[in-house]
Design a protein around this motif. Structure first.
Motif, PDB file in Angstrom:
ATOM      1  N   LYS A  27       0.777  -1.221   0.079  1.00 16.38           N
ATOM      2  CA  LYS A  27       0.048  -0.041  -0.111  1.00 16.38           C
ATOM      3  C   LYS A  27       0.684   1.202  -0.195  1.00 16.38           C
ATOM      4  O   LYS A  27       0.420   2.280  -0.497  1.00 16.38           O
ATOM      5  N   SER A  50       2.306   1.643  -3.493  1.00 14.11           N
ATOM      6  CA  SER A  50       1.081   1.939  -4.594  1.00 14.11           C
ATOM      7  C   SER A  50       0.540   3.394  -4.095  1.00 14.11           C
ATOM      8  O   SER A  50      -0.506   3.979  -4.822  1.00 14.11           O
ATOM      9  N   ILE A  67      -1.188   4.554  -1.381  1.00 10.49           N
ATOM     10  CA  ILE A  67      -2.172   4.549  -0.605  1.00 10.49           C
ATOM     11  C   ILE A  67      -2.132   5.133   0.590  1.00 10.49           C
ATOM     12  O   ILE A  67      -2.879   5.990   1.150  1.00 10.49           O
ATOM     13  N   LEU A  68      -1.083   4.678   1.247  1.00 10.94           N
ATOM     14  CA  LEU A  68      -0.657   4.962   2.562  1.00 10.94           C
ATOM     15  C   LEU A  68       0.523   5.679   2.590  1.00 10.94           C
ATOM     16  O   LEU A  68       1.644   5.611   1.776  1.00 10.94           O
ATOM     17  N   THR A  69       0.465   6.847   3.571  1.00 10.57           N
ATOM     18  CA  THR A  69       1.723   7.650   3.781  1.00 10.57           C
ATOM     19  C   THR A  69       2.452   6.916   4.837  1.00 10.57           C
ATOM     20  O   THR A  69       2.001   6.869   6.008  1.00 10.57           O
ATOM     21  N   ARG A 102       0.878  11.026  -6.021  1.00  7.79           N
ATOM     22  CA  ARG A 102      -0.109   9.974  -6.239  1.00  7.79           C
ATOM     23  C   ARG A 102      -0.788   9.683  -7.566  1.00  7.79           C
ATOM     24  O   ARG A 102      -0.685   8.654  -8.239  1.00  7.79           O
ATOM     25  N   VAL A 103      -1.615  10.813  -8.183  1.00 14.08           N
ATOM     26  CA  VAL A 103      -1.986  10.482  -9.486  1.00 14.08           C
ATOM     27  C   VAL A 103      -1.211  10.148 -10.380  1.00 14.08           C
ATOM     28  O   VAL A 103      -1.671   9.534 -11.317  1.00 14.08           O
ATOM     29  N   VAL A 126       0.108   6.397  -9.966  1.00 11.53           N
ATOM     30  CA  VAL A 126      -0.768   5.426 -10.133  1.00 11.53           C
ATOM     31  C   VAL A 126      -1.126   5.278 -11.484  1.00 11.53           C
ATOM     32  O   VAL A 126      -1.699   4.188 -11.873  1.00 11.53           O
ATOM     33  N   SER A 127      -0.899   6.183 -12.219  1.00 11.87           N
ATOM     34  CA  SER A 127      -1.180   5.974 -13.798  1.00 11.87           C
ATOM     35  C   SER A 127      -0.432   5.219 -14.401  1.00 11.87           C
ATOM     36  O   SER A 127      -0.376   4.755 -15.445  1.00 11.87           O
ATOM     37  N   VAL A 142      -2.617  -2.533 -10.255  1.00 15.87           N
ATOM     38  CA  VAL A 142      -2.848  -3.424  -8.843  1.00 15.87           C
ATOM     39  C   VAL A 142      -3.683  -4.527  -9.055  1.00 15.87           C
ATOM     40  O   VAL A 142      -4.823  -4.253  -9.627  1.00 15.87           O
ATOM     41  N   ILE A 172     -10.640   6.561 -17.553  1.00 18.41           N
ATOM     42  CA  ILE A 172     -10.081   7.084 -16.234  1.00 18.41           C
ATOM     43  C   ILE A 172      -8.604   7.197 -16.595  1.00 18.41           C
ATOM     44  O   ILE A 172      -7.985   8.229 -15.913  1.00 18.41           O
ATOM     45  N   TYR A 173      -7.908   6.335 -17.303  1.00 16.25           N
ATOM     46  CA  TYR A 173      -6.470   6.193 -17.514  1.00 16.25           C
ATOM     47  C   TYR A 173      -6.241   6.954 -18.845  1.00 16.25           C
ATOM     48  O   TYR A 173      -4.997   6.924 -19.299  1.00 16.25           O
ATOM     49  N   ALA A 174      -6.957   7.445 -19.494  1.00 11.23           N
ATOM     50  CA  ALA A 174      -7.034   8.321 -20.667  1.00 11.23           C
ATOM     51  C   ALA A 174      -6.098   7.490 -21.912  1.00 11.23           C
ATOM     52  O   ALA A 174      -5.039   8.002 -22.128  1.00 11.23           O
ATOM     53  N   ALA A 227     -13.474  11.150 -17.927  1.00 13.13           N
ATOM     54  CA  ALA A 227     -13.582  10.332 -17.115  1.00 13.13           C
ATOM     55  C   ALA A 227     -14.787  10.483 -16.252  1.00 13.13           C
ATOM     56  O   ALA A 227     -15.403   9.458 -15.896  1.00 13.13           O
ATOM     57  N   PRO A 232      -5.781   7.076 -11.334  1.00 13.27           N
ATOM     58  CA  PRO A 232      -5.404   8.371 -11.436  1.00 13.27           C
ATOM     59  C   PRO A 232      -6.133   9.602 -11.484  1.00 13.27           C
ATOM     60  O   PRO A 232      -6.457  10.042 -12.565  1.00 13.27           O
TER      61      PRO A 232
END
Lengths: 271, 276
Positions: A67, A70, A72-74, A91-92, A95-96, A100, A124-126, B9, B106
């Motif tokens: 996590k 990826s 999710i957690l700091t 993050r954004v 994760v692209s 996972v 979402i992932y364009a 999106a 994302p």
């Protein structure tokens, strides 16, 4: 190095109910808070294209470190750079570029056909439409899920769903794939199919994979390198054969039970 | 991720959530029945109050009986926009730790969930809304939803309904971000939702509350859920007063969104992802 972790620490608060006859009542007013250390300064490097097995007992900190990686957690302290970036800070963007698969969770929309979920992920992932078509055809063909695309997710069997989850995780051509117990609950045939697919994907596309599992056959079939973690620390990092030499030197040969069962299923035409 | 991609999106998420919602058609029917039942109950109650009040005092409170009855129907029609509970899918994700998966997308989590929850609300509820209003129009004259006060009033009403949707969604998101405190449980969010429901005028039109509260009731955010659109429709708020009222809805929406984003960003720093 694609993935680099240094001295990552993370602890959680755990609320405990006081013991004794009145514990339930007392617990409503005062709680005993204890800090539990999930990661106690873990660090390792993973190079591009590696397929690493990540093992350890329950509660060792495997999921927590995945996590953290990826985004999710700091973590409480420590350094981590993945593809040159700090996961939880960017993050954004981070994760692209990763994918996972959590064996116990689903990233597909429960009530609609699988293909609809993929379409949403495309947006979402364009992912460019042309590339999406090619990639989807390629993935569905290798995983054998073309026939499932129009079925609502809730009506798929676990094995079918897991294969669809993999498609979902790889559609956007991630550079790194985190797999958290992907084969949990799968039958032998599905397991073997999944393993073969992961191996191929790793070889052909050069996707770096970190595989968390309790199924040692997964590790044996896939991973050159294993990392063992316990109490939030890295205990072993090296070849699987190295572990065998140390802890089971007398074992010479072992029947591959998964292959055996899969052969039986196929023989009886059950799949 | 740039703005265009975010929009695409969002649209995509909106579509799939609507499609999911549309699978549950029976819920729309049962919702309509509940709405109509409530509206009729209130109509009877208000008729009694208006008819038998001392010296006809109820008739001097700024809303006539037919206006009140129309208000009731409009409020019931708009009721679906309000959040009675946090979006089921999002709630599930907070409770079982699937927030983790959402964070692997994302996309800004606030935007992501805003779209999801507002689409979830629209999924079947517009059917329920339209059906309730239709039933209201078909009622016998004494209990029927009357025509809008004026054409300008109708236009202002429609505009205000759109803003009410945005306002309700942004408030729902604020409550959701509060609920991200897993260990707090449902208490705080339920209290917020109940308060907003009462202050929206759905149960008792805000005009009928004591006079000294009127300024407060006008300025507080929840009137924008149902009271402002309904009053614009029945004409107790003239179209000339529409601009400040809709402006008020905009201001509160902006504030709710800002607060929601702030809380969410703070929560995400030390989020608890439940389960292994």
């Amino acid at each position: 190095m694609q993935i680099k972790l240094r001295e990552i620490k993370k602890s959680f608060k755990v609320y405990k109910r006081p013991e004794g006859k009145w514990g339930l009542l007392k617990g409503a007013f005062m709680r005993n808070v204890t800090e539990v250390e999930a990661l106690g300064g873990i660090g390792f490097d993973i190079a591009e294209g590696e397929l690493v097995g990540y093992i350890g007992p329950n509660g060792a900190g495997k999921s927590t470190s995945v996590k953290v990686m990826s985004g999710i957690l700091t973590p409480d302290s420590g350094e981590c750079t993945i593809l040159g970036k700090i996961p939880w800070k960017n993050r954004v963007e981070h994760v692209s570029k990763i994918g996972v698969v959590f064996g116990q969770r689903s990233q597909l929309w429960w009530d609609v056909p699988v293909a609809d979920s993929f379409d949403v992920l495309k947006d979402i992932y364009a992912i460019p439409p042309g590339d999406y078509k090619i990639r989807l055809a390629e993935l569905t063909a290798t995983l054998g899920v073309e026939a499932l695309l129009r079925i609502p997710v809730r009506q798929l069997s676990l094995g079918q769903r897991m294969r669809c989850e993999l498609v979902a995780a790889l559609l956007h051509r991630p550079k790194i794939l985190f797999l958290d117990e992907p084969t949990i609950g799968l039958d032998a045939v599905s397991k073997l199919a999944l393993r073969n697919f992961l191996k191929e994907e790793n070889r052909k596309q050069g996707v770096t994979m970190l595989l968390t599992t309790h199924d040692m056959d997964d590790i044996e079939a896939l991973c050159e390198r294993v990392m063992v973690i316990g109490h939030g620390k890295l205990l072993y990092d090296g070849k699987l054969a190295g572990l065998q030499e140390k802890y089971a030197p007398e074992v010479v040969m072992k029947v591959n039970t998964d292959a055996m069962i899969a052969a039986m299923y196929n023989d009886l035409a059950l799949t | 991720m740039d703005f265009k991609n975010t929009c695409r999106a969002s649209l995509s998420l909106f579509r799939i959530r609507m499609a999911e919602g549309l699978q549950y058609r029976v819920s729309a029917i049962s919702g309509t029945v509940v709405g109509v039942f409530w509206a009729l109950l209130e109509c009877v109650l208000f008729t009694v109050f208006y008819t038998y009040s001392e010296h006809g005092s109820w008739n001097n409170n700024g809303m006539s009986l037919p206006q009140t009855i129309s208000y009731v129907w409009i409020a019931q029609g708009l009721f679906v926009l309000q959040t009675m509970s946090i979006d089921g899918e999002i709630m599930g994700k907070i409770n079982n730790g699937d927030v983790g998966i959402e964070l692997c997308r994302p996309m800004n989590l606030y935007t992501h969930w805003f779209v999801k929850s507002s689409a979830g609300k629209l999924g079947t509820s517009w059917i329920r809304s339209v059906a309730t209003v239709l039933v209201g129009l078909l009622m016998p004259a004494a209990y029927a939803l009357g025509a809008p006060a004026s054409f300008a009033g109708l236009l202002c009403f429609l505009l205000s309904v759109i803003m009410a949707f945005v306002l309700c969604s942004s408030f729902a998101m604020l409550v959701t971000t509060v609920r991200l405190n897993v260990t707090w449980g449902d208490g705080p969010s339920h209290m917020l939702l109940l308060l907003s429901g009462i202050l929206s005028g759905t149960y008792l039109p805000l005009r009928l509350w004591p006079d000294f509260m009127q300024t407060f009731l006008y300025l507080q955010p929840f009137g924008g859920f149902a009271d402002i659109p309904a009053q614009l429709y029945i004409g107790s708020m003239p179209p000339s007063a529409a601009l400040p009222a809709i402006g008020l809805q905009c201001i509160w929406s902006t504030l709710f969104i800002a607060a929601g984003r702030l809380i969410m960003n703070r929560k995400l720093k030390n989020i608890i992802v439940q389960g292994g």
